[in-house]
Write a protein that holds these residues in place. Structure first.
Motif, PDB file in Angstrom:
ATOM      1  N   GLU A  32      18.587  -2.990   1.160  1.00  0.00           N
ATOM      2  CA  GLU A  32      17.635  -2.223   1.962  1.00  0.00           C
ATOM      3  C   GLU A  32      18.054  -0.760   2.107  1.00  0.00           C
ATOM      4  N   ILE A  33      19.328  -0.516   2.325  1.00  0.00           N
ATOM      5  CA  ILE A  33      19.819   0.863   2.456  1.00  0.00           C
ATOM      6  C   ILE A  33      19.682   1.597   1.122  1.00  0.00           C
ATOM      7  N   ILE A  34      20.038   0.931   0.035  1.00  0.00           N
ATOM      8  CA  ILE A  34      19.928   1.561  -1.283  1.00  0.00           C
ATOM      9  C   ILE A  34      18.484   1.912  -1.599  1.00  0.00           C
ATOM     10  N   ASP A  35      17.545   1.050  -1.222  1.00  0.00           N
ATOM     11  CA  ASP A  35      16.122   1.371  -1.409  1.00  0.00           C
ATOM     12  C   ASP A  35      15.764   2.677  -0.710  1.00  0.00           C
ATOM     13  N   PHE A  36      16.254   2.865   0.510  1.00  0.00           N
ATOM     14  CA  PHE A  36      15.980   4.111   1.236  1.00  0.00           C
ATOM     15  C   PHE A  36      16.648   5.305   0.566  1.00  0.00           C
ATOM     16  N   ILE A  37      17.877   5.114   0.111  1.00  0.00           N
ATOM     17  CA  ILE A  37      18.585   6.214  -0.541  1.00  0.00           C
ATOM     18  C   ILE A  37      17.824   6.667  -1.778  1.00  0.00           C
ATOM     19  N   GLU A  38      17.356   5.716  -2.566  1.00  0.00           N
ATOM     20  CA  GLU A  38      16.680   6.045  -3.814  1.00  0.00           C
ATOM     21  C   GLU A  38      15.287   6.619  -3.606  1.00  0.00           C
ATOM     22  N   LYS A  39      14.605   6.227  -2.526  1.00  0.00           N
ATOM     23  CA  LYS A  39      13.210   6.625  -2.338  1.00  0.00           C
ATOM     24  C   LYS A  39      13.007   7.810  -1.406  1.00  0.00           C
ATOM     25  N   SER A  40      13.948   8.058  -0.532  1.00  0.00           N
ATOM     26  CA  SER A  40      13.731   9.130   0.439  1.00  0.00           C
ATOM     27  C   SER A  40      14.629  10.315   0.129  1.00  0.00           C
ATOM     28  N   GLY A  41      14.266  11.442   0.635  1.00  0.00           N
ATOM     29  CA  GLY A  41      15.097  12.629   0.493  1.00  0.00           C
ATOM     30  C   GLY A  41      15.931  12.867   1.727  1.00  0.00           C
ATOM     31  N   LYS A  42      16.047  11.873   2.559  1.00  0.00           N
ATOM     32  CA  LYS A  42      16.729  12.029   3.838  1.00  0.00           C
ATOM     33  C   LYS A  42      18.136  11.466   3.786  1.00  0.00           C
ATOM     34  N   GLN A  43      18.961  11.954   4.695  1.00  0.00           N
ATOM     35  CA  GLN A  43      20.284  11.363   4.847  1.00  0.00           C
ATOM     36  C   GLN A  43      20.125  10.021   5.549  1.00  0.00           C
ATOM     37  N   ILE A  44      21.050   9.131   5.313  1.00  0.00           N
ATOM     38  CA  ILE A  44      21.012   7.796   5.892  1.00  0.00           C
ATOM     39  C   ILE A  44      22.174   7.658   6.873  1.00  0.00           C
ATOM     40  N   VAL A  45      21.853   7.192   8.072  1.00  0.00           N
ATOM     41  CA  VAL A  45      22.871   6.904   9.081  1.00  0.00           C
ATOM     42  C   VAL A  45      22.787   5.409   9.376  1.00  0.00           C
ATOM     43  N   LEU A  46      23.889   4.703   9.170  1.00  0.00           N
ATOM     44  CA  LEU A  46      23.948   3.288   9.512  1.00  0.00           C
ATOM     45  C   LEU A  46      24.635   3.176  10.864  1.00  0.00           C
ATOM     46  N   ASP A  47      23.859   2.797  11.863  1.00  0.00           N
ATOM     47  CA  ASP A  47      24.354   2.668  13.228  1.00  0.00           C
ATOM     48  C   ASP A  47      25.001   1.295  13.377  1.00  0.00           C
ATOM     49  N   ALA A  71      26.004  10.168  -5.164  1.00  0.00           N
ATOM     50  CA  ALA A  71      25.482  10.407  -6.512  1.00  0.00           C
ATOM     51  C   ALA A  71      24.063  10.981  -6.473  1.00  0.00           C
ATOM     52  N   ASN A  72      23.309  10.647  -5.417  1.00  0.00           N
ATOM     53  CA  ASN A  72      21.951  11.146  -5.243  1.00  0.00           C
ATOM     54  C   ASN A  72      21.903  12.375  -4.332  1.00  0.00           C
ATOM     55  N   GLU A  73      23.080  12.952  -4.086  1.00  0.00           N
ATOM     56  CA  GLU A  73      23.214  14.136  -3.240  1.00  0.00           C
ATOM     57  C   GLU A  73      22.608  13.939  -1.853  1.00  0.00           C
ATOM     58  N   ARG A  74      22.873  12.778  -1.300  1.00  0.00           N
ATOM     59  CA  ARG A  74      22.446  12.450   0.053  1.00  0.00           C
ATOM     60  C   ARG A  74      23.694  12.136   0.879  1.00  0.00           C
ATOM     61  N   LEU A  75      23.606  12.369   2.157  1.00  0.00           N
ATOM     62  CA  LEU A  75      24.702  12.042   3.062  1.00  0.00           C
ATOM     63  C   LEU A  75      24.500  10.625   3.584  1.00  0.00           C
ATOM     64  N   PHE A  76      25.539   9.827   3.554  1.00  0.00           N
ATOM     65  CA  PHE A  76      25.528   8.486   4.133  1.00  0.00           C
ATOM     66  C   PHE A  76      26.585   8.473   5.220  1.00  0.00           C
ATOM     67  N   SER A  77      26.161   8.197   6.437  1.00  0.00           N
ATOM     68  CA  SER A  77      27.072   8.228   7.578  1.00  0.00           C
ATOM     69  C   SER A  77      27.092   6.880   8.275  1.00  0.00           C
ATOM     70  N   LEU A  78      28.220   6.586   8.869  1.00  0.00           N
ATOM     71  CA  LEU A  78      28.354   5.436   9.754  1.00  0.00           C
ATOM     72  C   LEU A  78      28.476   5.974  11.169  1.00  0.00           C
ATOM     73  N   ALA A  79      27.727   5.407  12.084  1.00  0.00           N
ATOM     74  CA  ALA A  79      27.781   5.851  13.480  1.00  0.00           C
ATOM     75  C   ALA A  79      28.133   4.673  14.381  1.00  0.00           C
ATOM     76  N   ASN A  80      28.695   4.990  15.520  1.00  0.00           N
ATOM     77  CA  ASN A  80      29.056   3.999  16.531  1.00  0.00           C
ATOM     78  C   ASN A  80      29.964   2.905  15.975  1.00  0.00           C
ATOM     79  N   CYS A  81      30.961   3.313  15.212  1.00  0.00           N
ATOM     80  CA  CYS A  81      31.917   2.368  14.631  1.00  0.00           C
ATOM     81  C   CYS A  81      32.873   1.864  15.706  1.00  0.00           C
TER      82      CYS A  81
END
Length: 103
Positions: A32-47, A71-81
């Motif tokens: 599900e996260i990879i689908d968002f990374i590939e389809k959106s131009g937004k950074q992804i934050v996994l809370d 690789a897709n020049e997007r930021l992937f962040s983890l929050a509230n670890c």
């Protein structure tokens, strides 16, 4: 299990109904996260609020998401670890691909 909400330049994904990222859910989360990374131009934050454990397959999935985002020049962040998750990430030397925040 994943709930997505969009903020200005980010998609925030939060896990609901689980305190663990393990072999049983890691592939679904990754897909599900990879689908968002590939389809959106937004950074992804996994809370990760409420997540207190991840196994090796969960860590592998998180690393794959971070590497694909990079690789897709997007930021992937983890929050509230949680401290437990941060300790495990550090123990296996995987902090490098992530932008990590406690809150």
């Amino acid at each position: 299990m994943l709930n997505f909400r969009t903020q200005e330049q980010s998609v925030i994904a939060s896990l609901e109904g689980t305190r663990r990222i393990n072999a049983m859910i890691s592939e679904m989360v990754k897909k599900e996260i990879i689908d968002f990374i590939e389809k959106s131009g937004k950074q992804i934050v996994l809370d990760l609020k409420g997540v207190s454990f991840t196994d090796s397959q969960g860590l592998t999935a998180l690393k794959a998401m971070a590497e694909l985002a990079q690789a897709n020049e997007r930021l992937f962040s983890l929050a509230n670890c949680s401290e437990n998750v941060l300790e495990l990430v550090d123990l296996v030397g995987m902090r490098e691909p992530f932008s990590i925040g406690k809150n």
